[in-house]
Scaffold this motif. Sequence first.
Motif, PDB file in Angstrom:
ATOM      1  N   GLU A  18      52.116 -43.808 -19.896  1.00  0.00           N
ATOM      2  CA  GLU A  18      52.897 -43.368 -21.050  1.00  0.00           C
ATOM      3  C   GLU A  18      54.376 -43.734 -20.895  1.00  0.00           C
ATOM      4  OE1 GLU A  18      50.090 -39.598 -22.395  1.00  0.00           O
ATOM      5  OE2 GLU A  18      51.457 -39.417 -20.684  1.00  0.00           O
ATOM      6  N   PHE A  19      54.867 -43.721 -19.661  1.00  0.00           N
ATOM      7  CA  PHE A  19      56.244 -44.166 -19.428  1.00  0.00           C
ATOM      8  C   PHE A  19      56.368 -45.660 -19.761  1.00  0.00           C
ATOM      9  CE2 PHE A  19      59.866 -45.648 -17.024  1.00  0.00           C
ATOM     10  CZ  PHE A  19      60.783 -44.604 -17.122  1.00  0.00           C
ATOM     11  N   GLU A  20      55.406 -46.450 -19.314  1.00  0.00           N
ATOM     12  CA  GLU A  20      55.422 -47.878 -19.606  1.00  0.00           C
ATOM     13  C   GLU A  20      55.343 -48.132 -21.106  1.00  0.00           C
ATOM     14  OE1 GLU A  20      53.060 -51.898 -18.098  1.00  0.00           O
ATOM     15  OE2 GLU A  20      51.996 -49.976 -18.154  1.00  0.00           O
ATOM     16  N   MET A  21      54.499 -47.391 -21.800  1.00  0.00           N
ATOM     17  CA  MET A  21      54.397 -47.523 -23.249  1.00  0.00           C
ATOM     18  C   MET A  21      55.724 -47.235 -23.926  1.00  0.00           C
ATOM     19  SD  MET A  21      50.784 -45.505 -23.791  1.00  0.00           S
ATOM     20  CE  MET A  21      50.994 -45.389 -25.562  1.00  0.00           C
ATOM     21  N   SER A  22      56.466 -46.267 -23.382  1.00  0.00           N
ATOM     22  CA  SER A  22      57.719 -45.857 -24.003  1.00  0.00           C
ATOM     23  C   SER A  22      58.805 -46.910 -23.889  1.00  0.00           C
ATOM     24  CB  SER A  22      58.195 -44.534 -23.383  1.00  0.00           C
ATOM     25  OG  SER A  22      57.253 -43.510 -23.645  1.00  0.00           O
TER      26      SER A  22
END
Length: 340
Positions: free
Chosen positions: A289-293
């Motif tokens: 989710e951090f990478e997606m952000s």
Amino acid sequence: MKALVYTAPGKVEVQDIPVPEGRSGMAKVKMHYCGVCGTDIGIFAGKHPRAQAPLTLGHEFVGSIEEICDGSGRFAPGDRVVAYPLISCGHCLACRTGHPHVCETLKLIGIDRDGGMAGYAWIDEDVLFKVPDTLSDQIAALVEPLAVVVRSLHQAEFNLLDTTVVTGAGPIGVLTAIVLKHSGASRIIVSDVDDARLELCRSFGFETVNVRDASLVDYVKDSTNGEGVDIVFECSGVESAAVEMTKILRIGGTICMTGIHKAPRTVDLREMNFKEQKLIGTRVYTKREFEMSVAYAQELAADLEKVITQTVPLSKSEGIFAMIADPSVNAVKVLVDCQA
């Protein structure tokens, strides 16, 4: 190098400290900007149970790599990066079952070890993510809180055209409402006690309720024919929101506890039974989710830019928490310019 160091409850100092030393698998990152989080405010107040002085603050940062010690080849000097700041043990039940973001002994850069409000930091290469050239440093500094919101929507199982209430118009609340807008919410109501923050919300097209002047429960009931909304995102951490959240939620709706409550609260569990409501917790974010952000921040950049209300030079940051606490300043999201 200069760093903003927490030295005692209610006290931070801009200090000249040695540049830390790296080890194999780490990158030396020249810090550009670092966001001030509610957690930093809690540390400054002496209320964080783990943070120990002296501590360089900051876990929402962006910078550029200057040196890599025995790197993998994924990065090169000059790359702009943000860092997934969570530190998990790797062997507790949560870690063993694929949930290291809720590790039983979870630690964070900037809380349990020195953080990013400094000239430089050495960061493990495997938690770094490249920042696209099209994304400004200032917006990249919002990737970490944006990841909190992405996790929150996943936990709430948000669906297109859901109606929503966001209680609390702090940085996370405002970011939650922005993400809901871009994700297709059919209605977004934001409540708070701060007129300036609610004015910012209205500039995005959100409905607002100042709960000092009006009843959120009455507003939601009157505007939904008494039915309530599909999802309540509780982002305030205050007792009144906990008391009211079941009353503004529809039958079968979901409450997502995004804000952290520092004390036990009164919740109408009978209403949850009778309405078959769901209550879900959320804490930080997964690495994915951090990478997606990082990518998502590019799509939201125009709106995210409006959330940044002040930028303070690191060299003059000793008064930053007093500034944030001053209601006349109207601070929402404050960044530290680590090279100024």
